[in-house]
Design a protein around this motif. Structure first.
Motif, PDB file in Angstrom:
ATOM      1  N   UNK A 105      23.937 -17.465 -27.841  1.00  0.00           N
ATOM      2  CA  UNK A 105      22.538 -17.539 -27.394  1.00  0.00           C
ATOM      3  C   UNK A 105      21.957 -16.216 -26.916  1.00  0.00           C
ATOM      4  N   UNK A 106      22.759 -15.270 -26.412  1.00  0.00           N
ATOM      5  CA  UNK A 106      22.174 -13.986 -26.009  1.00  0.00           C
ATOM      6  C   UNK A 106      21.574 -13.271 -27.210  1.00  0.00           C
ATOM      7  N   UNK A 107      22.224 -13.414 -28.367  1.00  0.00           N
ATOM      8  CA  UNK A 107      21.670 -12.836 -29.579  1.00  0.00           C
ATOM      9  C   UNK A 107      20.386 -13.512 -30.003  1.00  0.00           C
ATOM     10  N   UNK A 108      20.321 -14.834 -29.824  1.00  0.00           N
ATOM     11  CA  UNK A 108      19.092 -15.562 -30.141  1.00  0.00           C
ATOM     12  C   UNK A 108      17.940 -15.065 -29.269  1.00  0.00           C
ATOM     13  N   UNK A 109      18.188 -14.926 -27.974  1.00  0.00           N
ATOM     14  CA  UNK A 109      17.163 -14.389 -27.077  1.00  0.00           C
ATOM     15  C   UNK A 109      16.742 -12.990 -27.519  1.00  0.00           C
ATOM     16  N   UNK A 110      17.731 -12.141 -27.817  1.00  0.00           N
ATOM     17  CA  UNK A 110      17.432 -10.750 -28.168  1.00  0.00           C
ATOM     18  C   UNK A 110      16.623 -10.668 -29.457  1.00  0.00           C
TER      19      UNK A 110
END
Length: 332
Positions: free
Chosen positions: A68-73
């Protein structure tokens, strides 16, 4: 020159979310002050001009940047920001030995090292840098904001205070000297077992198979980490978890001691149906208590959202990306 480790990075797309054609994606590395080389995915809006505001993203605790951190980024890059999603020390594609250890100090430093990297990037306006921390990294983000004066805006999403949960148990159900003593005693015994065995024992990720009588928050985690929705082969939570002694130092090192001295903008966002909601509410109240700079602090409650809904949106697109964009454009 500070030496970087030559990390073996996966170049093909291996995320739990689809790739956007609106941004350019690349792999980058940077070093923290302990000499550990961190791996990150960098997302940059296509056809961007001039120096951009930037955001570093990390979390959840035990997840990897392909989740999910990649999705946010990536989503924030679609909205005009240069972003990085990074793996913390000792996990994912980042360096650091032994593997699967955590530290309140080193993990706070990981965020600061990400700010170092962005500050020196030729495409970034160094005066317009923010951070996003998800789950356990929400608490780390607030701790970093209390220490790093370069950060202009911070978002803590569906946050945990990892020091509180390690010291007090879930819902503060083990908040006593006796319970803490027994926990510390067991960890000290495990240290010796690990040395005798010549390896660190893993604590286990999200329980699998899922017991029928598992509490809802365990089912919530299973639904994300153990299914196609969010499983990733490098994720600790999806697999063997942290070392049993991996989070030992969190027991007596509270990370939010000076949160009410944060001058920069902070938004804590949490679903009101999340088991972790009490972390966000209490962290916000502590942050504004006696803070001379409370006008730029905000608690955003997402009605009906459970903990992992703010990982990937869940079934209702619960992540308020419009609000995130508005917040960062206001303060960066």
């Amino acid at each position: 020159m500070i030496k970087k480790e030559d990390l073996k990075l996966i170049r093909e797309w291996d995320k739990t979310f689809p790739k956007s054609e609106e941004v350019n994606h690349s792999k980058v590395t940077f070093v923290n002050r302990y000499g550990i080389t961190l791996a990150a995915d960098m997302y940059m809006p296509k056809n961007a001009e001039g120096k951009l505001p930037a955001i570093a993203v990390c979390g959840p605790f035990g997840a990897v940047k392909e989740q999910c951190s990649g999705l946010y980024a990536q989503t924030m890059a679609q909205r005009g920001f240069l972003t990085i999603a990074f793996d913390p020390s000792f996990t994912g594609e980042s360096g650091g030995e032994p593997r699967y250890m955590a530290s309140p100090d080193i993990n706070t430093e990981d965020f600061m090292a990400a700010v170092d990297f962005l500050s020196l990037n030729e495409n970034v306006d160094a005066d317009r840098i923010g951070i996003i921390g998800i789950c356990g990294w929400g608490g780390m983000a607030i701790n970093t904001a209390a220490l790093d004066t370069r950060i202009k805006a911070t978002v803590a999403s569906t946050m945990y205070d990892m020091t509180r949960v390690n010291a007090n148990g879930y819902f503060d159900s083990e908040n006593s000297e006796e319970k803490r003593y027994e926990a510390k005693k067991a960890l000290c015994a495990q240290r010796l077992e690990d040395l005798k065995n010549g390896e660190y024992k893993l604590g286990g990720g999200v329980v699998d198979p899922l017991p029928e009588d598992a509490p809802f928050f365990v089912k919530d985690y299973y639904d994300y980490y153990k299914t196609e929705r969010g499983y990733h082969p490098r994720s600790l939570n999806s697999n063997g978890g942290w070392n049993v002694i991996g989070c030992e130092s969190f027991i007596n090192q509270p990370i939010l001691q000076y949160s009410n001295e944060i001058r920069s903008a902070v938004m804590i966002m949490h679903g009101d149906k999340a088991h972790s909601f009490y972390f966000g509410k209490d962290a916000f109240n502590d942050m504004i208590n006696g803070n001379k700079y409370s006008d730029n602090k905000e608690m955003l409650v997402i009605e009906g959202a459970v903990h992992t809904d703010l990982y990937d949106g869940g079934d209702n697109n619960a992540i308020p990306f419009d609000k995130l964009e508005e917040f960062f454009k206001k303060y960066l």
